[in-house]
Design a protein around this motif. Structure first.
Motif, PDB file in Angstrom:
ATOM      1  N   ASN A 113       0.800  -1.223   0.000  1.00 36.19           N
ATOM      2  CA  ASN A 113       0.000   0.000   0.000  1.00 36.19           C
ATOM      3  C   ASN A 113       0.837   1.280   0.000  1.00 36.19           C
ATOM      4  OD1 ASN A 113      -2.346  -1.608   0.207  1.00 36.19           O
ATOM      5  ND2 ASN A 113      -2.133  -1.721   2.435  1.00 36.19           N
ATOM      6  N   ALA A 114       2.155   1.132   0.017  1.00 31.38           N
ATOM      7  CA  ALA A 114       3.017   2.319   0.080  1.00 31.38           C
ATOM      8  C   ALA A 114       2.944   3.112  -1.217  1.00 31.38           C
ATOM      9  CB  ALA A 114       4.456   1.908   0.354  1.00 31.38           C
ATOM     10  N   GLU A 115       2.916   4.429  -1.098  1.00 30.41           N
ATOM     11  CA  GLU A 115       2.929   5.290  -2.273  1.00 30.41           C
ATOM     12  C   GLU A 115       4.350   5.376  -2.805  1.00 30.41           C
ATOM     13  OE1 GLU A 115       1.056   9.005  -2.251  1.00 30.41           O
ATOM     14  OE2 GLU A 115      -0.741   8.335  -1.187  1.00 30.41           O
ATOM     15  N   VAL A 116       4.501   4.968  -4.048  1.00 28.64           N
ATOM     16  CA  VAL A 116       5.832   4.913  -4.639  1.00 28.64           C
ATOM     17  C   VAL A 116       6.321   6.301  -5.035  1.00 28.64           C
ATOM     18  CG1 VAL A 116       7.171   4.006  -6.574  1.00 28.64           C
ATOM     19  CG2 VAL A 116       5.491   2.553  -5.428  1.00 28.64           C
ATOM     20  N   GLY A 117       5.408   7.167  -5.479  1.00 29.74           N
ATOM     21  CA  GLY A 117       5.833   8.465  -5.992  1.00 29.74           C
ATOM     22  C   GLY A 117       6.681   8.269  -7.243  1.00 29.74           C
ATOM     23  N   ASP A 118       7.725   9.085  -7.390  1.00 27.92           N
ATOM     24  CA  ASP A 118       8.628   8.937  -8.534  1.00 27.92           C
ATOM     25  C   ASP A 118       9.522   7.711  -8.398  1.00 27.92           C
ATOM     26  OD1 ASP A 118       7.715  11.164  -9.917  1.00 27.92           O
ATOM     27  OD2 ASP A 118       9.059  12.512  -8.841  1.00 27.92           O
ATOM     28  N   ASP A 124      15.400  13.983  -0.966  1.00 33.96           N
ATOM     29  CA  ASP A 124      14.494  14.773  -1.792  1.00 33.96           C
ATOM     30  C   ASP A 124      14.230  14.132  -3.153  1.00 33.96           C
ATOM     31  OD1 ASP A 124      14.256  16.735   0.167  1.00 33.96           O
ATOM     32  OD2 ASP A 124      15.983  17.856  -0.585  1.00 33.96           O
ATOM     33  N   ASP A 125      14.989  13.097  -3.500  1.00 39.25           N
ATOM     34  CA  ASP A 125      14.863  12.487  -4.818  1.00 39.25           C
ATOM     35  C   ASP A 125      14.153  11.144  -4.802  1.00 39.25           C
ATOM     36  OD1 ASP A 125      16.387  14.517  -6.228  1.00 39.25           O
ATOM     37  OD2 ASP A 125      18.122  13.745  -5.158  1.00 39.25           O
ATOM     38  N   CYS A 126      13.947  10.569  -3.622  1.00 37.98           N
ATOM     39  CA  CYS A 126      13.386   9.231  -3.537  1.00 37.98           C
ATOM     40  C   CYS A 126      12.728   9.046  -2.184  1.00 37.98           C
ATOM     41  CB  CYS A 126      14.492   8.181  -3.710  1.00 37.98           C
ATOM     42  SG  CYS A 126      14.110   6.863  -4.862  1.00 37.98           S
ATOM     43  N   ARG A 127      11.916   7.983  -2.088  1.00 40.81           N
ATOM     44  CA  ARG A 127      11.375   7.575  -0.803  1.00 40.81           C
ATOM     45  C   ARG A 127      12.157   6.357  -0.338  1.00 40.81           C
ATOM     46  NH1 ARG A 127       4.871   8.685  -1.288  1.00 40.81           N
ATOM     47  NH2 ARG A 127       5.052  10.510  -2.619  1.00 40.81           N
ATOM     48  N   PHE A 128      12.363   6.266   0.982  1.00 39.14           N
ATOM     49  CA  PHE A 128      13.186   5.198   1.528  1.00 39.14           C
ATOM     50  C   PHE A 128      12.417   4.457   2.619  1.00 39.14           C
ATOM     51  CE2 PHE A 128      16.060   8.305  -0.260  1.00 39.14           C
ATOM     52  CZ  PHE A 128      17.010   7.518  -0.906  1.00 39.14           C
ATOM     53  N   LEU A 129      12.361   3.143   2.492  1.00 40.12           N
ATOM     54  CA  LEU A 129      11.707   2.289   3.470  1.00 40.12           C
ATOM     55  C   LEU A 129      12.690   1.228   3.944  1.00 40.12           C
ATOM     56  CD1 LEU A 129       9.181   3.512   1.882  1.00 40.12           C
ATOM     57  CD2 LEU A 129       7.973   1.456   2.572  1.00 40.12           C
ATOM     58  N   VAL A 130      12.370   0.622   5.093  1.00 43.36           N
ATOM     59  CA  VAL A 130      13.222  -0.444   5.614  1.00 43.36           C
ATOM     60  C   VAL A 130      12.423  -1.363   6.526  1.00 43.36           C
ATOM     61  CG1 VAL A 130      14.003   0.792   7.691  1.00 43.36           C
ATOM     62  CG2 VAL A 130      15.488  -0.921   6.631  1.00 43.36           C
ATOM     63  N   MET A 181      13.186  11.525 -14.676  1.00 35.78           N
ATOM     64  CA  MET A 181      13.389  12.200 -15.961  1.00 35.78           C
ATOM     65  C   MET A 181      12.506  13.435 -16.082  1.00 35.78           C
ATOM     66  SD  MET A 181      13.880   9.310 -18.901  1.00 35.78           S
ATOM     67  CE  MET A 181      14.199  10.634 -20.075  1.00 35.78           C
ATOM     68  N   VAL A 182      11.313  13.357 -15.483  1.00 38.18           N
ATOM     69  CA  VAL A 182      10.366  14.475 -15.537  1.00 38.18           C
ATOM     70  C   VAL A 182      10.111  14.941 -14.109  1.00 38.18           C
ATOM     71  CG1 VAL A 182       8.100  15.258 -16.274  1.00 38.18           C
ATOM     72  CG2 VAL A 182       9.291  13.490 -17.591  1.00 38.18           C
ATOM     73  N   ARG A 183      10.399  16.206 -13.845  1.00 38.43           N
ATOM     74  CA  ARG A 183      10.217  16.760 -12.514  1.00 38.43           C
ATOM     75  C   ARG A 183       9.183  17.875 -12.534  1.00 38.43           C
ATOM     76  NH1 ARG A 183      16.399  18.058 -11.088  1.00 38.43           N
ATOM     77  NH2 ARG A 183      16.519  18.327 -13.356  1.00 38.43           N
ATOM     78  N   GLU A 184       8.672  18.203 -11.363  1.00 36.12           N
ATOM     79  CA  GLU A 184       7.707  19.296 -11.239  1.00 36.12           C
ATOM     80  C   GLU A 184       8.449  20.579 -10.899  1.00 36.12           C
ATOM     81  OE1 GLU A 184       3.699  21.065 -10.746  1.00 36.12           O
ATOM     82  OE2 GLU A 184       4.482  19.284 -11.753  1.00 36.12           O
ATOM     83  N   VAL A 185       8.172  21.646 -11.644  1.00 37.81           N
ATOM     84  CA  VAL A 185       8.785  22.930 -11.335  1.00 37.81           C
ATOM     85  C   VAL A 185       7.817  23.726 -10.464  1.00 37.81           C
ATOM     86  CG1 VAL A 185       7.909  24.024 -13.464  1.00 37.81           C
ATOM     87  CG2 VAL A 185       9.897  24.997 -12.278  1.00 37.81           C
ATOM     88  N   THR A 186       8.365  24.350  -9.420  1.00 37.24           N
ATOM     89  CA  THR A 186       7.598  25.213  -8.530  1.00 37.24           C
ATOM     90  C   THR A 186       8.408  26.487  -8.314  1.00 37.24           C
ATOM     91  OG1 THR A 186       8.619  24.379  -6.493  1.00 37.24           O
ATOM     92  CG2 THR A 186       6.695  23.165  -7.345  1.00 37.24           C
ATOM     93  N   PHE A 187       7.803  27.449  -7.627  1.00 36.96           N
ATOM     94  CA  PHE A 187       8.565  28.665  -7.325  1.00 36.96           C
ATOM     95  C   PHE A 187       9.699  28.372  -6.340  1.00 36.96           C
ATOM     96  CE2 PHE A 187       4.577  30.883  -8.702  1.00 36.96           C
ATOM     97  CZ  PHE A 187       5.149  31.558  -9.767  1.00 36.96           C
ATOM     98  N   ASN A 188       9.559  27.288  -5.578  1.00 37.86           N
ATOM     99  CA  ASN A 188      10.588  26.946  -4.599  1.00 37.86           C
ATOM    100  C   ASN A 188      11.837  26.351  -5.251  1.00 37.86           C
ATOM    101  OD1 ASN A 188       9.108  27.825  -2.395  1.00 37.86           O
ATOM    102  ND2 ASN A 188       8.116  25.848  -2.108  1.00 37.86           N
ATOM    103  N   ASN A 189      11.658  25.599  -6.342  1.00 45.07           N
ATOM    104  CA  ASN A 189      12.826  24.932  -6.937  1.00 45.07           C
ATOM    105  C   ASN A 189      13.232  25.495  -8.288  1.00 45.07           C
ATOM    106  OD1 ASN A 189      10.998  23.914  -8.801  1.00 45.07           O
ATOM    107  ND2 ASN A 189      11.189  21.784  -8.161  1.00 45.07           N
TER     108      ASN A 189
END
Length: 409
Positions: free
Chosen positions: A152-157, A184-190, A246-254
């Protein structure tokens, strides 16, 4: 996060030692070429302010940064955790050049001795600095306690999952260091112990990567790490490779950080009420342009970036649409549906680098200037607009910019 240069020249550290003599409770640490390596070798997190005495933005930041340093030291007094330091670029020219400082003040982030191109670009307040340090020193890995939590974990990118025998292992310590660097580039589980014993060979620890299941034809939908799990360098390289989207979201923050990568933007403007074009765009990029490295592929919320849309003569009603921003001009992709036609989007990008878009820009200007022109209006290239995203690059209202130039398309 894109790492500076080859991973072969990254600075790796394995042992944290204490240097309490460098730390005071009331101020940021003065960093010089003489003590830099020792500070680097001794701390989990460094936040360094590169400044000059004559820069007014540096002068504004100084008391804020000093107060933040005192509060951070009060909150994390143990040696080896974090230091807020300052580098006078007029005095420490070698350090300034080493970090390629192009503006003052620049706030560089160093995690676990690894120098990257990442900067702090958030709010410049005491509270924001303290919150940033708290986040950076928090555990980057979420522990799962049931196998169905993975389902059920959200994979995201992308998501890296570790199956470990126990927490008390050098391989897990290394995994945590890498996760802290690339959080900031990935989700990490253990998971640990008996819970994972059927998911790994006896006596062995395992790391796998799970990609975004909604993207077809992606380069790394699933991968298992086969390298040395105690090697910070090797593991960092692997995670960086599989996790960087490969495809990222652009925001005013980044946007400022993305613009400093120096690559033109290929932007999908979308309406939040219909997110399906995002998946279409990602699928097209992964299927047709997985080896394209000359541009940054980005998605942009049309509501958030109404100004560039208006500048292009478009509105929310025209979405989705694709455009290139070269930081000089903006070029509009004719029809969004054409991304499904093999080669069309690639040609659109190739035309930027061949100069075709620029030629068409002048052709359109000439046609407009000649009222007696015999050119069929249907054959006149669309009007090209000046870049709007260059306004989100480091601003003279926030930094003193070093006078260096570069070629731009």
């Amino acid at each position: 996060m894109k790492l500076t240069g080859s991973l072969d020249i990254l600075i790796l550290l394995a042992i944290l030692v204490s240097i309490p003599s460098l730390i005071t409770a009331n101020s940021a640490v003065v960093v010089t070429k003489e003590n830099f390596q020792e500070i680097l070798n001794s701390n989990e997190l460094l936040l360094l302010s590169f400044y000059t005495d004559w820069c007014r933005f540096s002068q504004i930041l100084e008391p804020i940064f000093e107060e933040a340093a005192a509060k951070v030291h009060q909150k994390f007094p143990e040696p080896g955790r974090v230091i807020l330091g300052k580098v006078n670029c007029d005095v420490e020219e070698l350090l300034s050049d080493q970090f390629d400082i192009l503006k003052y003040p620049t706030l560089k982030i160093i995690r676990n001795g690894l120098i990257s191109n990442q900067e702090y670009r958030g709010q410049r307040s005491v509270e924001a600095f303290v919150q940033f340090v708290e986040k950076e020193l928090s555990d980057p890995i979420k522990e799962f306690h049931r196998i169905d939590e993975l389902t059920n974990a959200e994979v995201g990118d992308g998501m890296v999952i570790g199956y470990f025998a126990s927490k008390d292992h050098v391989e897990y310590d290394n995994y945590r260091r890498v996760a802290s660097l690339l959080r900031d580039d990935c989700r990490f589980l253990v998971g640990f112990g008996d819970l994972t014993k059927n998911l790994r060979p006896p006596g062995k620890n395992v790391l796998i990567f799970r990609g975004d299941p909604s993207i077809r034809n992606q380069k790394h939908p699933y991968a298992e790490y086969s390298g040395n799990m105690t090697s910070f360098k090797e593991l960092t390289a692997w995670v960086d490779k599989v996790c960087l989207a490969m495809v990222r979201e652009v925001t005013f923050n980044n946007a400022e950080e993305l613009s400093e990568e120096g690559l033109p933007f290929v932007l999908l403007f979308y309406n939040k009420k219909d997110l399906s074009p995002i998946q279409e765009f990602k699928n097209a990029i992964h299927a047709q342009l997985e080896n394209e490295t000359r541009v940054n592929f980005l998605t942009a919320d049309g509501e958030l970036f109404k100004h560039p849309l208006f500048h292009l003569g478009k509105s929310m009603d025209d979405l989705p649409l694709i455009a290139i921003d070269s930081f000089v001009h903006m070029y509009l992709f004719p029809e969004f549906k054409d991304i499904h036609r093999p080669g069309v989007l690639k040609k659109f990008i190739d035309d930027l680098f061949s100069g075709t878009h620029h030629y068409n820009f002048h052709l359109a200007l000439d046609a407009q200037e000649k009222s007696e022109s015999t050119i069929d209006p249907a054959e006149i290239p669309p009007v090209v607009r000046e870049s709007k995203f260059k306004e989100l690059m480091p601003s003279k209202h926030r930094y003193t910019l070093v006078n260096r130039t570069r070629d731009e398309l």
